[in-house]
Design a protein around this motif. Structure first.
Motif, PDB file in Angstrom:
ATOM      1  N   ARG A  32       0.844  -1.201   0.000  1.00 53.57           N
ATOM      2  CA  ARG A  32       0.000   0.000   0.000  1.00 53.57           C
ATOM      3  C   ARG A  32       0.878   1.248   0.000  1.00 53.57           C
ATOM      4  O   ARG A  32       0.638   2.203  -0.732  1.00 53.57           O
ATOM      5  N   TRP A  33       1.915   1.261   0.846  1.00 55.42           N
ATOM      6  CA  TRP A  33       2.844   2.389   0.919  1.00 55.42           C
ATOM      7  C   TRP A  33       3.515   2.589  -0.440  1.00 55.42           C
ATOM      8  O   TRP A  33       3.607   3.709  -0.946  1.00 55.42           O
ATOM      9  N   ALA A  34       3.978   1.498  -1.048  1.00 53.80           N
ATOM     10  CA  ALA A  34       4.627   1.595  -2.362  1.00 53.80           C
ATOM     11  C   ALA A  34       3.664   2.155  -3.411  1.00 53.80           C
ATOM     12  O   ALA A  34       4.045   2.993  -4.233  1.00 53.80           O
ATOM     13  N   GLU A  35       2.405   1.721  -3.376  1.00 49.91           N
ATOM     14  CA  GLU A  35       1.411   2.239  -4.324  1.00 49.91           C
ATOM     15  C   GLU A  35       1.204   3.739  -4.137  1.00 49.91           C
ATOM     16  O   GLU A  35       1.083   4.478  -5.121  1.00 49.91           O
ATOM     17  N   LEU A  36       1.157   4.175  -2.888  1.00 43.39           N
ATOM     18  CA  LEU A  36       0.992   5.607  -2.615  1.00 43.39           C
ATOM     19  C   LEU A  36       2.185   6.396  -3.162  1.00 43.39           C
ATOM     20  O   LEU A  36       2.017   7.466  -3.746  1.00 43.39           O
ATOM     21  N   LEU A  37       3.375   5.875  -2.968  1.00 42.08           N
ATOM     22  CA  LEU A  37       4.585   6.534  -3.465  1.00 42.08           C
ATOM     23  C   LEU A  37       4.599   6.569  -4.993  1.00 42.08           C
ATOM     24  O   LEU A  37       5.051   7.544  -5.605  1.00 42.08           O
ATOM     25  N   ASP A  38       4.092   5.522  -5.617  1.00 35.97           N
ATOM     26  CA  ASP A  38       4.069   5.435  -7.085  1.00 35.97           C
ATOM     27  C   ASP A  38       3.024   6.342  -7.732  1.00 35.97           C
ATOM     28  O   ASP A  38       3.044   6.540  -8.937  1.00 35.97           O
ATOM     29  N   GLN A  39       2.103   6.889  -6.951  1.00 36.47           N
ATOM     30  CA  GLN A  39       1.087   7.776  -7.527  1.00 36.47           C
ATOM     31  C   GLN A  39       1.714   9.029  -8.129  1.00 36.47           C
ATOM     32  O   GLN A  39       1.202   9.578  -9.102  1.00 36.47           O
ATOM     33  N   THR A  40       2.803   9.488  -7.548  1.00 31.25           N
ATOM     34  CA  THR A  40       3.552  10.638  -8.082  1.00 31.25           C
ATOM     35  C   THR A  40       5.037  10.268  -8.055  1.00 31.25           C
ATOM     36  O   THR A  40       5.788  10.746  -7.202  1.00 31.25           O
ATOM     37  N   PRO A  41       5.473   9.424  -8.972  1.00 30.91           N
ATOM     38  CA  PRO A  41       6.822   8.850  -8.905  1.00 30.91           C
ATOM     39  C   PRO A  41       7.966   9.857  -9.017  1.00 30.91           C
ATOM     40  O   PRO A  41       9.068   9.592  -8.531  1.00 30.91           O
ATOM     41  N   ASP A  42       7.734  11.006  -9.625  1.00 31.76           N
ATOM     42  CA  ASP A  42       8.814  11.992  -9.768  1.00 31.76           C
ATOM     43  C   ASP A  42       8.818  13.048  -8.668  1.00 31.76           C
ATOM     44  O   ASP A  42       9.662  13.943  -8.671  1.00 31.76           O
ATOM     45  N   ARG A  43       7.889  12.944  -7.754  1.00 31.85           N
ATOM     46  CA  ARG A  43       7.836  13.891  -6.630  1.00 31.85           C
ATOM     47  C   ARG A  43       9.103  13.750  -5.781  1.00 31.85           C
ATOM     48  O   ARG A  43       9.564  12.648  -5.500  1.00 31.85           O
ATOM     49  N   GLY A 118       9.201   7.525  -6.602  1.00 38.03           N
ATOM     50  CA  GLY A 118       9.228   6.233  -7.295  1.00 38.03           C
ATOM     51  C   GLY A 118      10.406   5.366  -6.881  1.00 38.03           C
ATOM     52  O   GLY A 118      10.293   4.136  -6.830  1.00 38.03           O
ATOM     53  N   SER A 119      11.536   5.984  -6.580  1.00 42.61           N
ATOM     54  CA  SER A 119      12.706   5.232  -6.116  1.00 42.61           C
ATOM     55  C   SER A 119      12.436   4.603  -4.753  1.00 42.61           C
ATOM     56  O   SER A 119      12.818   3.457  -4.498  1.00 42.61           O
ATOM     57  N   VAL A 120      11.780   5.362  -3.877  1.00 38.59           N
ATOM     58  CA  VAL A 120      11.447   4.817  -2.561  1.00 38.59           C
ATOM     59  C   VAL A 120      10.455   3.667  -2.719  1.00 38.59           C
ATOM     60  O   VAL A 120      10.566   2.642  -2.037  1.00 38.59           O
ATOM     61  N   ALA A 121       9.496   3.804  -3.634  1.00 38.26           N
ATOM     62  CA  ALA A 121       8.514   2.732  -3.875  1.00 38.26           C
ATOM     63  C   ALA A 121       9.223   1.441  -4.270  1.00 38.26           C
ATOM     64  O   ALA A 121       8.875   0.356  -3.778  1.00 38.26           O
ATOM     65  N   GLU A 122      10.232   1.533  -5.141  1.00 38.50           N
ATOM     66  CA  GLU A 122      10.996   0.346  -5.540  1.00 38.50           C
ATOM     67  C   GLU A 122      11.684  -0.289  -4.339  1.00 38.50           C
ATOM     68  O   GLU A 122      11.681  -1.518  -4.187  1.00 38.50           O
ATOM     69  N   CYS A 123      12.261   0.539  -3.484  1.00 35.93           N
ATOM     70  CA  CYS A 123      12.946   0.033  -2.291  1.00 35.93           C
ATOM     71  C   CYS A 123      11.965  -0.603  -1.310  1.00 35.93           C
ATOM     72  O   CYS A 123      12.264  -1.631  -0.710  1.00 35.93           O
ATOM     73  N   VAL A 124      10.790   0.010  -1.161  1.00 36.53           N
ATOM     74  CA  VAL A 124       9.769  -0.550  -0.266  1.00 36.53           C
ATOM     75  C   VAL A 124       9.368  -1.933  -0.758  1.00 36.53           C
ATOM     76  O   VAL A 124       9.250  -2.880   0.024  1.00 36.53           O
TER      77      VAL A 124
END
Length: 148
Positions: A32-43, A118-124
């Motif tokens: 869920r956290w990764a999905e939230l981070l991926d909503q705006t991957p370049d933020r 988006g980088s954090v989402a990949e790590c999560v």
């Protein structure tokens, strides 16, 4: 056909509250956290400064506006599941992460002051995979984060 509210349907169907919802697993919370981070991957998100060098009491209370931890805390579902705030210690507890894993996700050592969402989402997602590596277990247990 008569219109019924959701509450009315639940009552008529005899659905119990404990059947409607289940607590999210560790992996579901992390996804869920990764999905939230991926909503705006370049933020650009703010990192926490050198978490590994902070005493435990300071590290657990660390937070920063606009951090990856704030993205998780802004989510209603994760708060409903029990995420109490956007501090390092609370995220560590809620997501079931080690200090080494938290360091990989939110520390300034890897990316500087900010990091792409988006980088954090990949790590999560990488952290969510079952079973830590023997190397990360060794580092976590014997070398990193043993400071008082």
């Amino acid at each position: 056909m008569k219109h019924q509210s959701r509450e009315g349907l639940v009552r008529i169907a005899g659905v119990r509250r404990d059947m409607q919802e289940h607590a999210l697993t560790r992996e579901e919370r992390l996804e869920r956290w990764a999905e939230l981070l991926d909503q705006t991957p370049d933020r650009r998100l703010n990192t926490l400064f050198e978490t590994e060098f902070q005493p435990l009491s300071v590290r657990d209370s660390m937070r920063r506006e606009g951090s990856p931890l704030g993205v998780a805390f802004d989510d209603v579902l994760l708060r409903k599941e029990g995420l109490k705030n956007d501090t390092y210690g609370e995220a560590k507890r809620f997501f079931g992460l080690s200090d080494l894993e938290m360091h990989q996700l939110v520390c300034s050592c890897h990316t500087g002051e900010t990091v792409r969402s988006g980088s954090v989402a990949e790590c999560v997602r990488a952290v969510a995979e079952p079973g830590p590596s023997p190397w990360s277990m060794f580092l976590n247990a014997f070398f990193i984060f043993r400071r008082p």
